[in-house]
Design a protein around this motif. Structure first.
Motif, PDB file in Angstrom:
ATOM      1  N   ASP A 491       0.667  -1.204   0.011  1.00  0.00           N
ATOM      2  CA  ASP A 491       0.088  -0.015   0.093  1.00  0.00           C
ATOM      3  C   ASP A 491       0.869   1.175   0.044  1.00  0.00           C
ATOM      4  N   LEU A 492       1.877   1.319   0.797  1.00  0.00           N
ATOM      5  CA  LEU A 492       2.708   2.420   0.897  1.00  0.00           C
ATOM      6  C   LEU A 492       3.572   2.537  -0.328  1.00  0.00           C
ATOM      7  N   GLU A 493       3.728   1.615  -1.141  1.00  0.00           N
ATOM      8  CA  GLU A 493       4.676   1.784  -2.300  1.00  0.00           C
ATOM      9  C   GLU A 493       3.717   2.209  -3.599  1.00  0.00           C
ATOM     10  N   ARG A 498       1.768   6.825  -6.813  1.00  0.00           N
ATOM     11  CA  ARG A 498       0.753   7.538  -7.261  1.00  0.00           C
ATOM     12  C   ARG A 498       1.256   9.090  -7.057  1.00  0.00           C
ATOM     13  N   SER A 499       2.032   9.476  -6.130  1.00  0.00           N
ATOM     14  CA  SER A 499       2.289  10.696  -5.918  1.00  0.00           C
ATOM     15  C   SER A 499       3.444  11.434  -6.896  1.00  0.00           C
ATOM     16  N   SER A 564       7.817   8.952   5.446  1.00  0.00           N
ATOM     17  CA  SER A 564       7.600   9.993   6.558  1.00  0.00           C
ATOM     18  C   SER A 564       6.712  11.143   6.076  1.00  0.00           C
ATOM     19  N   ALA A 565       6.683  11.415   4.865  1.00  0.00           N
ATOM     20  CA  ALA A 565       6.154  12.586   4.189  1.00  0.00           C
ATOM     21  C   ALA A 565       4.506  11.998   3.922  1.00  0.00           C
ATOM     22  N   ILE A 566       4.375  10.791   3.471  1.00  0.00           N
ATOM     23  CA  ILE A 566       3.090  10.360   3.157  1.00  0.00           C
ATOM     24  C   ILE A 566       2.286   9.996   4.426  1.00  0.00           C
ATOM     25  N   THR A 567       2.887   9.284   5.390  1.00  0.00           N
ATOM     26  CA  THR A 567       2.369   8.956   6.673  1.00  0.00           C
ATOM     27  C   THR A 567       2.271   9.960   7.687  1.00  0.00           C
TER      28      THR A 567
END
Length: 593
Positions: A491-493, A498-499, A564-567
């Motif tokens: 999911d993180l990847e 997507r970003s 760290s940016a996404i979460t």
């Protein structure tokens, strides 16, 4: 005092008040007044007290306290009869003045004479054995203590377990501890410190918990030993639990405890809490300054480390060898060559500190990390020491960062000679060659590694969640939540892709395979598995703290920044080099590690 001594000297032998003379001698011993003490000695001779055992004992103590062990020995040797106090005073004086081996010889004479031993005698001599690591003598003393039924005495038992622990015989120390009917706070402290000394940190914490349940009086030494165990384990939960007790008992401000508390917070990745403890420390020893500067250095807080170094000097505290190593390390890790040069020059001008190999190693590291490899080599060749493995290892690491194959081969060659069993050196050179896609050279280097018999340590990461340590090895599927962990990573990847900010950076996997296979090899590195579990199990708010036994790879470093940016979580990763604080897509190391 002078008038009283004069009156004693002018009085006739029968007029001398013995008790008054003895009180004067004790006062001279307490205040280290050797001239007056010798006058009192003369008065005792004038009063014909040479054969008085009590007066002679006080004289031995007085001369010992004043550092005149030869005069103490003369009094001791001239005694027609000696009590156990006489022997204890002589042995204690020798120990206090660093004459440990002579103290053991005097004890042997005592034992041969058959004088009954006291608990003080045995415990004192056992302390000598601990300082000399005299294993054979310690065992003989243990047998003697059992024979005269003194092994259960709290002072003797404490000294016994201490000497066994310091001599590396921790099992024997634990047997002594378990067999003691009574235990003082010193006993508990010695057992905890002994376990820490022998790297039995988890057991040390268990013994500390036993001490708490037994209602043992809290002392600075008990807490300092327990915090050392927390520090070695990076057990932040236990340290946080201890902190309120320290505040409640007022021991938080004790210098030993404060130093240990700063150290444990820094080692656990909680540098802000470490600095908060430092700020509250009213009186600051050099050790307190050093541990805080070292903490900033390990957390890549170069500016803070340098500011603290300057504040230390302004406060009047004198930096020592450790201070300069900590400050120079901070400059090296940050690549601040100019500040590093200034510090190194200050060190060379400081007459109170003698530069050593560690200082030169830090300066070589700073130059190498900044890409000034030729200067680093020049310093290494002209310094007044033989190059160490750490120095060549630093040059090899810097060569990898800057792609200097010539210096890398030189450094690797020296390292292969100096420590042929260290696989990490072969791996570093292999990785540098692989980054340049020199696959034939890579194959030769890996064959050399195989032929040397050196074993590469597998990459491992661990994370503490609810007082439990979860360890991961890359690619392993043994964790009970591994399916959930893999799903979280996927999911993180996906969110990273997507970003449009994510690049798998497959060049970080240094194997001669196609890109898809490289992506798969990188996907389940151990630190990423630990991160996924932390995100799944830890409550929102506090940082996710991960420890790794090897240097973090470039791919995982980039992954942690994006995570760290996404979460919107702070991630703290401790690798073999430093702490990396990832927050809002950036790392505290400035991508320089």
């Amino acid at each position: 005092m002078a008038s009283r001594i004069r009156s004693l000297l002018w009085a006739g032998p029968k007029a001398v008040e013995v008790a008054g003379l003895q009180r004067l001698l004790q006062k001279c011993a307490a205040e280290r007044r050797i001239i007056e003490g010798k006058c009192c000695h003369g008065a005792s001779i004038h009063a014909q007290l040479q054969d008085d055992t009590l007066t002679s004992n006080i004289l031995i103590n007085m001369y010992s306290k004043c550092g005149l062990i030869r005069e103490a020995r003369q009094v001791f040797n001239s005694m027609p009869a000696r009590s156990i106090v006489s022997w204890n005073s002589m042995i204690g004086g020798l120990i206090d003045l660093g004459e440990e081996e002579e103290a053991l010889r005097v004890f042997s004479c005592l034992h041969r004479e058959g004088t009954p031993l006291s608990e003080y005698t045995l415990s004192s001599v056992l302390c000598v054995c601990a300082s000399l690591a005299a294993v054979a003598q310690s065992k003989q003393l243990h047998s003697l203590a059992l024979k005269i039924d003194m092994a259960g005495n709290v002072f003797v038992g404490t000294a016994l377990l201490d000497v066994y622990a310091k001599c590396g015989m921790i099992e024997k120390a634990m047997l002594v501890f378990d067999g003691m009917p009574d235990r003082s706070s010193v006993t508990w402290s010695s057992m905890i410190a002994g376990l820490v000394h022998n790297h039995r940190h988890e057991e040390a914490l268990r013994v500390f918990q036993m001490a708490q349940k037994a209602g043992t009086e809290y002392t600075p030494f008990t807490f300092s030993a327990a915090l050392s165990a927390c520090s070695s384990l990076a057990a932040s939960t236990e340290a946080v639990q201890l902190h309120p007790i320290l505040v409640k008992t007022g021991l938080e401000l004790n210098l030993f405890v404060a130093t240990s508390l700063i150290d444990v917070y820094a080692r656990c990745g909680r540098i802000k809490e470490a600095h908060a403890v430092f700020a509250l420390a009213g009186e600051r020893s050099v050790a307190v300054w050093n541990v805080m500067i070292t903490g900033f250095s390990k957390h890549a807080c170069a500016r803070e480390a340098l500011m603290l170094f300057e504040k230390m000097r302004q406060s009047g505290a004198r930096p020592n060898e450790v201070t300069y190593v900590a400050a120079l390390s901070a400059m090296a890790r940050a690549g601040s060559v100019d500040e590093g040069r200034r510090l190194f020059s200050a060190l060379l001008e400081d007459e109170a500190v003698r530069p050593n190999e560690l200082h030169y190693s830090c300066m070589i590291d700073a130059l190498g990390r900044a890409g000034r490899l030729r200067e680093a080599l020049g310093l290494l060749r002209t310094m007044p020491f033989s190059p160490t493995t750490a120095m060549w290892g630093s040059l090899l690491g810097s060569s990898r960062i800057h792609g200097d194959l010539r210096v890398a081969r030189l450094a690797a060659g020296r390292l292969f000679e100096m420590e042929p069993g260290n696989a990490a050196n072969h791996v570093l050179l292999s990785n540098l060659l692989a980054a340049g896609r020199r696959w034939d050279d890579v194959a030769r280097t890996r064959k050399l590694l195989k032929d040397s018999g050196a074993k590469k340590a597998p990459g491992m990461s661990w994370i503490e969640i609810q007082n439990q340590i979860h360890a991961f090895v890359a690619g392993h599927r043994s964790h009970p939540s591994i399916t959930e962990i893999h799903a979280k990573l996927a999911d993180l990847e996906a969110e990273m892709r997507r970003s449009a900010a994510y690049d798998a950076e497959s060049h970080h996997d240094l194997h001669d395979v196609d890109d898809d296979e490289k992506d798969e090899l990188l996907r389940h590195h151990s630190e990423k598995l630990a991160l996924a579990l932390g995100l799944l199990r830890l409550p929102p708010g506090p940082p996710v703290v991960i420890h790794k036994n090897l240097r973090v790879c470039g791919h995982c470093h980039s992954f942690m920044k994006l995570a760290s940016a996404i979460t919107r979580r702070e991630i703290v990763l401790r690798d073999t080099n430093r702490f990396h604080h990832f927050s809002r897509g950036h790392c505290s190391c400035g991508d320089f590690w």
